[in-house]
Every structure is written in C-alpha cells, then in structure tokens.
Scaffold this active site. Sequence first.
Site, PDB file in Angstrom:
ATOM      1  N   ASP A 107     -13.572  12.429  15.771  1.00 55.72           N
ATOM      2  CA  ASP A 107     -14.589  12.236  14.730  1.00 55.72           C
ATOM      3  C   ASP A 107     -15.651  11.210  15.123  1.00 55.72           C
ATOM      4  OD1 ASP A 107     -13.646  14.179  13.045  1.00 55.72           O
ATOM      5  OD2 ASP A 107     -12.619  12.812  11.683  1.00 55.72           O
TER       6      ASP A 107
ATOM      7  N   TYR B 219      -5.642  19.646  -0.202  1.00 57.45           N
ATOM      8  CA  TYR B 219      -6.710  20.636  -0.262  1.00 57.45           C
ATOM      9  C   TYR B 219      -6.200  22.033   0.037  1.00 57.45           C
ATOM     10  CZ  TYR B 219      -7.127  19.350   4.749  1.00 57.45           C
ATOM     11  OH  TYR B 219      -6.889  19.057   6.071  1.00 57.45           O
TER      12      TYR B 219
ATOM     13  N   LYS C 248     -12.970  25.112   0.395  1.00 57.00           N
ATOM     14  CA  LYS C 248     -11.894  24.159   0.135  1.00 57.00           C
ATOM     15  C   LYS C 248     -11.955  23.716  -1.320  1.00 57.00           C
ATOM     16  CE  LYS C 248     -11.935  22.264   4.818  1.00 57.00           C
ATOM     17  NZ  LYS C 248     -12.254  21.096   5.638  1.00 57.00           N
TER      18      LYS C 248
ATOM     19  N   HIS D 263     -16.330  18.010   8.763  1.00 56.86           N
ATOM     20  CA  HIS D 263     -15.778  19.184   9.425  1.00 56.86           C
ATOM     21  C   HIS D 263     -16.177  20.488   8.749  1.00 56.86           C
ATOM     22  CE1 HIS D 263     -12.340  16.149  10.211  1.00 56.86           C
ATOM     23  NE2 HIS D 263     -13.226  16.053  11.175  1.00 56.86           N
TER      24      HIS D 263
ATOM     25  N   ARG E 175       5.831  10.492 -22.616  1.00 57.32           N
ATOM     26  CA  ARG E 175       6.652  10.842 -21.453  1.00 57.32           C
ATOM     27  C   ARG E 175       5.864  10.801 -20.141  1.00 57.32           C
ATOM     28  NH1 ARG E 175       8.034  16.665 -22.988  1.00 57.32           N
ATOM     29  NH2 ARG E 175       5.866  16.446 -23.623  1.00 57.32           N
TER      30      ARG E 175
END
Length: 191
Positions: A170, A132, A72, A62, A24
Amino acid sequence: MMKVIPTDIKEVVVIAPQLFEDARGYFVESWSEETFNAAVRPVRFVQDNESRSRYGVLRGLHYQTGRFAQSKLVRVIKGRVLDVAVDIRRGSPTFGRHVAVELTGENHLQLFIPRGFAHGFSVLSEEAVFQYKCDNPYAPQHEGAIAWDDPDLAIDWRIPAGEVLLSSKDSAHPRLRDAKDLFDYNEDYYA
C-alpha cells in the site's frame, strides 16, 4: 428495515439498519438480500471478509478490474474507522471525488461501494474489527490500487501522516492520474 442515506456521489450510499434495543442488549438485521436489492440495487454477495487492525492502520485504496470488479458492503463490528470510496470511472461527473464516512461498532452504519470505485479505510480507534461483503471473489491478478496520499484526491484520513501504518504494497501505489486499468463511466460493470 433499513434506511438508505444518500451521499455526494449518488451510487455510494450509507445504510442505517434499524436497531432494536432493550435492557438485554440490542438486535439488528445487518443484511437482507431482498431489502437491499429493492432499496439500493441488485447485488449477489459471494464472499464475506473480516480484518482486525490497530490504530493508524490504513488499508487502500483498492479495487479489482474488468469482470472481477467488486461491489462491497462494509461495516465495523468493534472500534471506529474512516471508510472512503473514490470514483475512478473515467468520464464520470464525480471522477476523482470521494465519500468518507465514519463507521463504528456503536453507530452500526454500513457503506455500499459499487463497482467502479476504489476503497480504503483508516483505523481511528485503538483497535477495529471490520467486515465486508464482496460480490466477486478476491482475484489478485486483477488488483488495482491508488495512492492513499494522492494530493489530487485530498483525502483527510484523520490520522497524522507520521502515524499512518501501511503494508509495503500500500505504500507503493500510483496516483490516480498515473493508474492503469480504471473504469469507464459509460460501461455497465454489472451486465
């Protein structure tokens, strides 16, 4: 059930959830607070985020500072990314070193990035959907970042530099040696 896989930096771990497959399809428990807290460390996630990006996008590196520091837990739902955590805790035996792990929609691996680390990822597939969990909400006034191409970090993002797609923000971050508001290895950012 999940398997915790150590990395070269002891606080950063890979999580391999148990996958149940049959004709499945499959089932996977992607998150269990009780299991995670017992196997990795107690963390109370308060925010879930998702991004969709195309090949060549690089987001990072970051972090958030002070009482807004974030842990995270990241994973890829669709596609393939190279996920990177950089130790930015001054005084740490692994300061400036990084862990890089390929996360895909097929391997179901997750990476835990604790407080005191910068985080980024590059998209290696045509498209990637990235999710995240964060244990602190987004606080733009407490943002910090490191240049993705800092030669002292020597991160192989697995994308030719000419194909990297960055936000204007960035593309203007300082090198690690010039960054302000880093972390102190001797301070407990979970206290």
